[in-house]
Design a protein around this motif. Structure first.
Motif, mmCIF file in Angstrom:
data_model
loop_
_atom_site.group_PDB
_atom_site.id
_atom_site.type_symbol
_atom_site.label_atom_id
_atom_site.label_comp_id
_atom_site.label_asym_id
_atom_site.label_seq_id
_atom_site.Cartn_x
_atom_site.Cartn_y
_atom_site.Cartn_z
ATOM 1 N N TYR A 37 0.816 -1.210 0.000
ATOM 2 C CA TYR A 37 0.000 0.000 0.000
ATOM 3 C C TYR A 37 0.851 1.262 0.000
ATOM 4 O O TYR A 37 2.028 1.247 0.286
ATOM 5 N N ARG A 38 0.186 2.365 -0.361
ATOM 6 C CA ARG A 38 0.732 3.710 -0.209
ATOM 7 C C ARG A 38 -0.181 4.424 0.764
ATOM 8 O O ARG A 38 -1.365 4.091 0.877
ATOM 9 N N TRP A 39 0.345 5.430 1.455
ATOM 10 C CA TRP A 39 -0.489 6.165 2.405
ATOM 11 C C TRP A 39 -0.078 7.619 2.469
ATOM 12 O O TRP A 39 1.021 7.994 2.076
ATOM 13 N N GLY A 40 -1.000 8.446 2.932
ATOM 14 C CA GLY A 40 -0.756 9.863 3.134
ATOM 15 C C GLY A 40 -1.637 10.355 4.266
ATOM 16 O O GLY A 40 -2.482 9.614 4.769
ATOM 17 N N GLN A 41 -1.441 11.605 4.670
ATOM 18 C CA GLN A 41 -2.227 12.117 5.781
ATOM 19 C C GLN A 41 -2.456 13.603 5.664
ATOM 20 O O GLN A 41 -1.691 14.333 5.041
ATOM 21 N N SER A 42 -3.547 14.020 6.277
ATOM 22 C CA SER A 42 -3.845 15.428 6.508
ATOM 23 C C SER A 42 -4.012 15.557 8.010
ATOM 24 O O SER A 42 -3.836 14.585 8.741
ATOM 25 N N ILE A 69 -5.202 5.498 2.908
ATOM 26 C CA ILE A 69 -4.428 4.358 2.442
ATOM 27 C C ILE A 69 -4.942 3.978 1.063
ATOM 28 O O ILE A 69 -6.155 3.898 0.854
ATOM 29 N N ALA A 70 -4.035 3.738 0.112
ATOM 30 C CA ALA A 70 -4.409 3.302 -1.229
ATOM 31 C C ALA A 70 -3.727 1.971 -1.522
ATOM 32 O O ALA A 70 -2.513 1.835 -1.362
ATOM 33 N N ILE A 71 -4.531 1.002 -1.938
ATOM 34 C CA ILE A 71 -4.036 -0.330 -2.291
ATOM 35 C C ILE A 71 -4.468 -0.608 -3.720
ATOM 36 O O ILE A 71 -5.633 -0.389 -4.074
ATOM 37 N N ASN A 72 -3.562 -1.106 -4.554
ATOM 38 C CA ASN A 72 -3.893 -1.430 -5.933
ATOM 39 C C ASN A 72 -4.970 -2.514 -5.951
ATOM 40 O O ASN A 72 -4.765 -3.607 -5.441
ATOM 41 N N ALA A 73 -6.123 -2.184 -6.535
ATOM 42 C CA ALA A 73 -7.231 -3.132 -6.602
ATOM 43 C C ALA A 73 -7.261 -3.876 -7.929
ATOM 44 O O ALA A 73 -7.950 -4.886 -8.049
ATOM 45 N N GLY A 74 -6.522 -3.380 -8.923
ATOM 46 C CA GLY A 74 -6.582 -4.018 -10.235
ATOM 47 C C GLY A 74 -8.017 -4.010 -10.737
ATOM 48 O O GLY A 74 -8.696 -2.999 -10.706
ATOM 49 N N SER A 75 -8.502 -5.173 -11.155
ATOM 50 C CA SER A 75 -9.881 -5.273 -11.645
ATOM 51 C C SER A 75 -10.842 -5.748 -10.559
ATOM 52 O O SER A 75 -12.014 -5.975 -10.833
ATOM 53 N N ARG A 76 -10.347 -5.880 -9.329
ATOM 54 C CA ARG A 76 -11.220 -6.338 -8.237
ATOM 55 C C ARG A 76 -12.227 -5.270 -7.863
ATOM 56 O O ARG A 76 -11.986 -4.083 -8.033
ATOM 57 N N ARG A 77 -13.345 -5.735 -7.317
ATOM 58 C CA ARG A 77 -14.411 -4.838 -6.887
ATOM 59 C C ARG A 77 -14.510 -4.884 -5.372
ATOM 60 O O ARG A 77 -13.821 -5.656 -4.716
ATOM 61 N N GLY A 78 -15.373 -4.057 -4.818
ATOM 62 C CA GLY A 78 -15.524 -3.975 -3.373
ATOM 63 C C GLY A 78 -15.794 -5.303 -2.699
ATOM 64 O O GLY A 78 -15.287 -5.580 -1.612
ATOM 65 N N ARG A 79 -16.590 -6.141 -3.336
ATOM 66 C CA ARG A 79 -16.935 -7.436 -2.726
ATOM 67 C C ARG A 79 -15.739 -8.386 -2.638
ATOM 68 O O ARG A 79 -15.798 -9.395 -1.959
ATOM 69 N N ASP A 80 -14.658 -8.064 -3.356
ATOM 70 C CA ASP A 80 -13.449 -8.890 -3.324
ATOM 71 C C ASP A 80 -12.508 -8.509 -2.193
ATOM 72 O O ASP A 80 -11.413 -9.067 -2.082
ATOM 73 N N PHE A 81 -12.918 -7.547 -1.367
ATOM 74 C CA PHE A 81 -12.103 -7.103 -0.236
ATOM 75 C C PHE A 81 -12.852 -7.293 1.068
ATOM 76 O O PHE A 81 -14.077 -7.179 1.116
#
Length: 194
Positions: A29-34, A40-52
């Motif tokens: 993952y990559r992450w940032g903050q305010s 947090i951003a994770i590469n999902a590729g072609s996966r959809r929400g139900r795959d997580f």
């Protein structure tokens, strides 16, 4: 965005994937903050929400993806560096990325809010991503909060250039007014729908 509260799921309008300033990278993952949230951003590729499977509580996070059949592979799991406001956390799959927004618990004070990593004991902060204006949204904060955020950023990160940028931004925004921040609705744990 998808928010999950108990077993019910609500749909919240999607927002564009965030710029990840004041953060770094972990294994998956990559992450940032305010000043108000860690993203947090994770590469999902072609996966959809139900795959997580995303589970967030006050002090822990677990993110897994369906790998084969009913098997789940953990991409992120462990104790968070700081507590979060669970009811204001949310996640979604947007533009090929799983985006997780962790709402910082501001009751701990500005000096406790600068994260050096997502998980406890981590120091994945990359100096090149430092952006004091993006961190503190200084133009929208009252003078006292701007000062505390600038001080916390300088003390916690040790980045003199960031401190100088924050001071410059604070001076430039004095008397400029600024707008307020909107509130977030969110959830605590569960699986999302894509």
């Amino acid at each position: 965005r998808t928010s999950v509260s108990g077993s019910s799921m609500d749909r919240i309008p999607c927002m564009a994937a965030p710029s990840l300033k004041n953060g770094g990278s972990g294994a998956h993952y990559r992450w940032g903050q305010s000043a108000r949230e860690v993203t947090i951003a994770i590469n999902a590729g072609s996966r959809r929400g139900r795959d997580f499977r995303v589970e967030i509580n006050r002090s822990r996070v677990s993110v897994a993806t369906r790998s084969c059949g009913d098997e789940w592979q953990h991409l992120l799991r462990g104790e968070l560096q700081r507590p979060v406001l669970t009811d204001e956390c949310e996640w979604s799959v947007e533009d090929g990325s799983l985006i997780i927004a962790l709402a910082k618990d501001g009751r701990l004070g500005a000096e406790a809010e600068w994260w050096t990593g997502v998980l406890a004991g981590e120091d994945t902060l990359e100096a090149r991503t430092a952006d004091a204006v993006a961190y503190a949204a200084l133009e929208g904060l009252p003078e006292e909060e701007r000062h505390l955020a600038t001080k916390a950023l300088a003390m916690s990160s040790g980045l003199d250039a960031v401190h100088a940028l924050a001071a410059k931004a604070a001076a430039a925004s004095d008397g400029a007014g600024g707008g307020g921040a909107g509130s977030r609705a969110g959830g605590s744990a569960g699986e999302g729908a894509g």
